[in-house]
Design an enzyme around this catalytic site. Structure first.
Site, PDB file in Angstrom:
ATOM      1  CG  ASP A  70      -2.060  -1.003   1.045  1.00 44.94           C
ATOM      2  OD1 ASP A  70      -2.177  -1.577  -0.058  1.00 44.94           O
ATOM      3  OD2 ASP A  70      -2.821  -1.217   2.001  1.00 44.94           O
ATOM      4  N   GLY A  71       1.967   1.240   0.712  1.00 39.04           N
ATOM      5  CA  GLY A  71       2.828   2.430   0.763  1.00 39.04           C
ATOM      6  C   GLY A  71       3.341   2.795  -0.625  1.00 39.04           C
ATOM      7  NE  ARG A  75       7.602   5.111  -2.775  1.00 41.77           N
ATOM      8  CZ  ARG A  75       8.408   4.639  -3.721  1.00 41.77           C
ATOM      9  NH1 ARG A  75       9.045   5.460  -4.530  1.00 41.77           N
ATOM     10  NH2 ARG A  75       8.574   3.342  -3.863  1.00 41.77           N
ATOM     11  CG  ASP A 141      -4.316   8.570   6.682  1.00 37.25           C
ATOM     12  OD1 ASP A 141      -3.097   8.808   6.592  1.00 37.25           O
ATOM     13  OD2 ASP A 141      -4.753   7.436   6.925  1.00 37.25           O
ATOM     14  CG  ASP A 170      -3.788   8.704  21.996  1.00 35.32           C
ATOM     15  OD1 ASP A 170      -3.659   9.539  22.904  1.00 35.32           O
ATOM     16  OD2 ASP A 170      -3.856   7.482  22.192  1.00 35.32           O
ATOM     17  CE1 TYR A 183      -4.024   6.604  13.812  1.00 35.49           C
ATOM     18  CE2 TYR A 183      -2.574   8.035  12.538  1.00 35.49           C
ATOM     19  CZ  TYR A 183      -3.033   7.570  13.759  1.00 35.49           C
ATOM     20  OH  TYR A 183      -2.500   8.077  14.906  1.00 35.49           O
ATOM     21  CG  PHE A 185     -10.994   0.183   9.991  1.00 33.19           C
ATOM     22  CD1 PHE A 185     -12.351  -0.019   9.826  1.00 33.19           C
ATOM     23  CD2 PHE A 185     -10.227  -0.844  10.522  1.00 33.19           C
ATOM     24  CE1 PHE A 185     -12.945  -1.239  10.197  1.00 33.19           C
ATOM     25  CE2 PHE A 185     -10.810  -2.045  10.892  1.00 33.19           C
ATOM     26  CZ  PHE A 185     -12.173  -2.242  10.728  1.00 33.19           C
ATOM     27  CB  SER A 186      -6.751   1.398  13.447  1.00 37.34           C
ATOM     28  OG  SER A 186      -6.075   2.573  13.092  1.00 37.34           O
ATOM     29  CB  ALA A 205      -7.157   6.923  21.932  1.00 33.44           C
TER      30      ALA A 205
END
Length: 387
Positions: A70-71, A75, A141, A170, A183, A185-186, A205
Site C-alpha cells: 500500500d505504501g 507513493r 490521510d 491521541d 488509520y 478505521f483503526s 482514542a
C-alpha cells in the site's frame, strides 16, 4: 486510452520485485513498449528498464505500475497527482489493500489492459500547506498526532469557517474514502466505499466526550485548529511525518477530486478486499495477557497464512492449505521476541473461528493447533477426518 507505448515502474524500497519486473519487461518486449524506472530504484536490480527522473517518468508513461504494498501504491499516486495517467497496483509480498492484482496474476492483468478489459476509477486526495509553507498531498490521510511525552492532540474542527467540535485525542485524522480502511478505521471510523465523494474526520482514542467521526462533503471548507491546550503535534501525510504543528497553528485541508486514476480489472470488489484485510475475529479470550488483546489477526490469503499483527508488525503466522472445501492448519510460528504472550492460542482461535464463520471443515496437522483443540473441545465439531 490507446495502445500503451511507455510504462513506468515504481518499486517497494525493500521487497524483492525481481519476478514482477521480469514479467513486465517480457510483456513490454513482445509489444515494443518502453519500460522506465526511477534512478535510485532501478539501480538496485539488473533489468532492461531505462532509468529516469520522477518528472520524466510522469511525463512519458502511459501507465504506471506500482510493485509493492500500500505504501508504494500511495507513493505512485502522489507521483501522478492531477494527471490522467492510470496506475496499476501489483501486490508484492504481504497483504496489500490498494493493489488490484497479486503477483501471479500480473501477466493476465497486462493482457487485459492490452485488450481494454478494465475500468478506471478516480481517487480523491487531500492537500494541506504545512506550517513551514510546503504543500503536501495524501491519498489515504493527513493526521495530527500526539508526540510521545507531549500533551494530547487538542484540535478544533472548523467547517465553513465555524468551529463545529473540539477533539482531545491521541490523533485527529482526515481521511479520504481510500484511507477509510487505514488509520481512520483503526481509530473507530467507518468503512467508506471509494465511490463516495467526501472526507472522514476521526479522532483516535478520543478523551473528549464527543468521539464520533464526521463525514464532510468535498465542497465544505475544512480547517483543523491546534488549540492552546494541545501538545506539539506531528503532521503525518499518508503515514509519513512531514512536519510539526504547535498550539494556534491552523491547517486548511483541501480535497482534490479525481487526483489519481487507478486501474480496476474487476477481479475483486472493494468489499471483498475489505473483508479479507479487516477480518478480525471475536474478543480476546479470558486469561490471555494484554499483548494478545491488542493484536489483530488477518488472513493473508496470497501467502496462505493467518498473520497476527502487533503494532502493525507480524508477530506470528499460522500456515494453512485449502483442499477443496477443507482447510488444513499446518504450522504455527511466533517470532521469538513475542513468545509467551498467548499469541499462538490467539492465532489458533482466530483460524478456527474463521473456519466456523465460513463453514469450512478443519484438518489439524499442526501440533500446536492439535493441542489447542484438545484443550478447547468447543471446536471439535469443526474437525474433518483427514484431507
Amino acid at each position: 486510452m490507446g495502445m500503451i507505448k511507455v510504462v513506468g515502474l515504481v518499486l517497494h524500497p525493500r521487497r524483492d520485485c525481481g519476478s514482477a519486473i521480469d514479467a513486465i519487461v517480457e510483456w513490454a518486449t513482445r509489444r515494443e513498449v518502453t519500460v522506465l524506472g526511477l534512478h535510485d530504484e532501478i539501480n538496485r536490480i539488473d533489468c532492461e528498464a531505462v532509468a529516469v527522473s520522477p518528472e520524466e517518468m510522469v511525463e512519458r508513461a502511459g501507465l504506471l505500475v506500482s510493485l509493492g504494498g500500500d505504501g508504494t501504491m500511495l507513493r505512485t499516486m502522489r507521483l501522478v497527482e492531477g494527471r490522467k495517467t492510470p496506475v496499476l497496483g501489483v501486490n508484492v509480498g504481504r497483504l496489500g489493500f490498494l493493489a488490484e492484482v497479486d503477483l501471479p496474476d500480473l501477466p493476465a492483468a497486462l493482457s487485459a489492459i492490452d485488450e481494454h478489459k478494465f475500468t478506471i476509477e478516480s481517487r480523491t486526495a487531500v492537500r494541506t500547506v504545512l506550517p513551514d509553507g510546503r504543500a503536501v498531498s495524501a491519498f489515504n490521510d493527513i493526521a495530527m498526532v500526539r508526540v510521545p511525552g507531549d500533551g494530547l492532540a487538542a484540535v478544533g474542527i472548523s467547517v465553513e469557517g465555524k468551529n463545529f467540535v473540539n477533539y482531545a485525542a491521541d490523533a485527529v485524522i482526515v481521511a479520504t474514502p481510500t484511507g477509510s480502511t487505514a488509520y481512520s478505521f483503526s481509530a473507530g471510523g467507518p468503512i467508506v466505499s471509494p465511490n463516495v465523494e467526501g472526507l472522514i474526520v476521526s479522532a483516535s482514542a478520543a478523551h473528549s466526550s464527543f468521539n464520533r467521526s464526521l463525514m464532510l462533503a468535498l465542497s465544505e471548507r475544512l480547517e483543523l485548529n491546534v488549540l492552546p491546550t494541545s501538545g506539539r503535534l506531528a503532521i503525518e501525510v499518508d503515514g509519513i511525518i512531514e512536519g510539526y504543528a504547535q498550539p494556534d497553528h491552523k491547517l486548511e485541508i483541501v480535497p482534490i477530486p479525481a487526483a489519481a486514476q487507478v486501474v480496476r480489472l474487476g477481479g475483486t470488489s472493494f468489499y471483498e478486499r475489505a473483508r479479507r484485510k479487516l477480518r478480525v475475529e471475536g474478543s480476546a479470550q479470558v486469561g490471555v495477557p494484554d499483548a494478545a488483546a491488542d493484536a489483530t489477526v488477518v488472513d493473508s490469503f496470497e501467502r496462505r497464512r493467518y498473520e497476527i499483527l502487533l503494532g502493525g508488525e507480524v508477530a506470528g503466522v499460522l500456515h494453512y492449505r485449502r483442499h477443496g472445501e477443507k482447510i488444513e492448519l499446518m504450522h504455527t510460528e511466533i517470532e521469538q521476541s513475542f513468545s509467551g504472550q498467548g499469541l499462538a492460542s490467539r492465532l489458533a482461535s482466530a483460524a478456527l473461528e474463521d473456519a466456523r464463520v465460513r463453514a469450512t471443515p478443519v484438518v489439524a496437522s499442526c501440533p500446536f493447533v492439535t493441542g489447542y483443540l484438545d484443550r478447547h473441545p468447543e471446536y471439535s465439531d469443526l474437525l474433518s477426518d483427514g484431507v
